[in-house]
Scaffold this active site. Structure first.
Site, PDB file in Angstrom:
ATOM      1  N   HIS A   1      98.892  69.992  13.641  1.00  0.00           N
ATOM      2  CA  HIS A   1      99.325  70.399  12.296  1.00  0.00           C
ATOM      3  C   HIS A   1      98.096  70.866  11.510  1.00  0.00           C
ATOM      4  O   HIS A   1      97.553  70.132  10.678  1.00  0.00           O
ATOM      5  CB  HIS A   1     100.029  69.233  11.594  1.00  0.00           C
ATOM      6  CG  HIS A   1     100.819  69.653  10.388  1.00  0.00           C
ATOM      7  ND1 HIS A   1     101.916  70.485  10.465  1.00  0.00           N
ATOM      8  CD2 HIS A   1     100.662  69.373   9.069  1.00  0.00           C
ATOM      9  CE1 HIS A   1     102.411  70.681   9.259  1.00  0.00           C
ATOM     10  NE2 HIS A   1     101.657  70.021   8.393  1.00  0.00           N
TER      11      HIS A   1
ATOM     12  N   SER B   1     102.757  74.584   5.938  1.00  0.00           N
ATOM     13  CA  SER B   1     103.585  73.381   5.920  1.00  0.00           C
ATOM     14  C   SER B   1     104.591  73.446   4.763  1.00  0.00           C
ATOM     15  O   SER B   1     105.382  74.378   4.682  1.00  0.00           O
ATOM     16  CB  SER B   1     102.688  72.142   5.853  1.00  0.00           C
ATOM     17  OG  SER B   1     103.395  70.977   6.180  1.00  0.00           O
TER      18      SER B   1
ATOM     19  N   ASP C   1     102.125  70.226  17.355  1.00  0.00           N
ATOM     20  CA  ASP C   1     102.275  69.709  15.987  1.00  0.00           C
ATOM     21  C   ASP C   1     103.093  68.420  16.024  1.00  0.00           C
ATOM     22  O   ASP C   1     104.252  68.418  16.436  1.00  0.00           O
ATOM     23  CB  ASP C   1     102.956  70.759  15.109  1.00  0.00           C
ATOM     24  CG  ASP C   1     102.851  70.460  13.626  1.00  0.00           C
ATOM     25  OD1 ASP C   1     102.809  69.277  13.250  1.00  0.00           O
ATOM     26  OD2 ASP C   1     102.821  71.424  12.840  1.00  0.00           O
TER      27      ASP C   1
END
Length: 236
Positions: free
Chosen positions: A208, A120, A176
């Site tokens: 995610h 991320s 996601d």
């Protein structure tokens, strides 16, 4: 001031002779220890010759959380591709993280035997660090990550045409909901257009998060980029 502080590091040591290193950066609000535990619980990512370093970002006011303190690598105006980057905080952290690379080089590990990556926000930070500050590293990986559409990283890559650039490995879940799959895909496409070698892997149905198939792909790629020393010359 951020550039002078020492980051806390969780380290997974190699089981044999240390000949390569990985710097693995966590996502927003996490810690190096938290990412290490997540990886350990998902897939066995350890090597006989590679040290894995999981640093922790310092706590700073984070605008998407209305200024609340969070362990983030940099500030951002919002979680979106369409806003400008908060370059002051990005550049401060590039200087701070650069000390980890320096320490590994001082320990005898050349830059081309170091890979930088992250999950991320950590993946975006890794791209800034590798492409803008340390293009000599052996590779960069970004898992469930994105860059803003006007990121300075694209220009930095374009400016290095004709010069070596690290290869990029990306993975992104198709489901996601926080960092959209298309954001990751567009990031890879723009970096490829600018001249970077990019491999992009879609994980069907993944949200995610990390998953074992993704880390298995990453492990295979890492071993290609950072093979044991006796094989490194033939695969360079």
């Amino acid at each position: 001031m951020a550039a002078t502080q020492k980051l806390h590091r969780c380290v997974v040591s190699q089981t044999g002779k240390h000949s390569a290193s990985i710097i693995f950066l966590h996502g927003s609000g996490d810690t190096g220890l938290g990412l290490r535990a997540w990886v350990r619980d998902t897939f066995h990512l350890a090597f006989p010759h590679i040290r894995i370093i999981y640093p922790t970002a310092p706590a700073r006011p984070y605008t998407p959380m209305r200024g609340a303190l969070s362990n983030v690598w940099f500030d951002r105006h919002q979680i979106s591709r369409d806003c400008s980057e908060h370059l002051e905080s990005v550049d401060d952290m590039c200087s701070t993280l650069g000390s980890i690379l320096h320490d590994e080089v001082q320990a005898g590990i050349p830059k081309h035997r170091i890979v930088i990556g992250g999950f991320s926000m950590g993946g975006a930070m890794a791209l800034h660090l590798a492409c803008r500050n340390h293009p000599e590293v052996g590779g960069v990986f970004a898992l469930s990550s994105f860059l803003n559409k006007d990121s300075v990283v694209y220009q930095a890559v374009d400016d290095r045409k004709g010069h070596p650039l690290p290869e990029l490995f990306q993975c992104h879940g198709s489901s996601d909901e926080l960092v959209l799959h298309e954001w990751g895909e567009q990031t890879g496409a723009l970096l490829r257009k600018a001249g970077m070698s990019v491999s992009f892997h879609t994980l069907p149905g993944l949200h995610h998060q990390l998953c074992a198939p993704e880390l298995e792909l990453l492990r295979a790629w890492l071993l290609r980029k950072l093979p044991p020393e006796e094989h490194s010359e033939s695969t360079a």
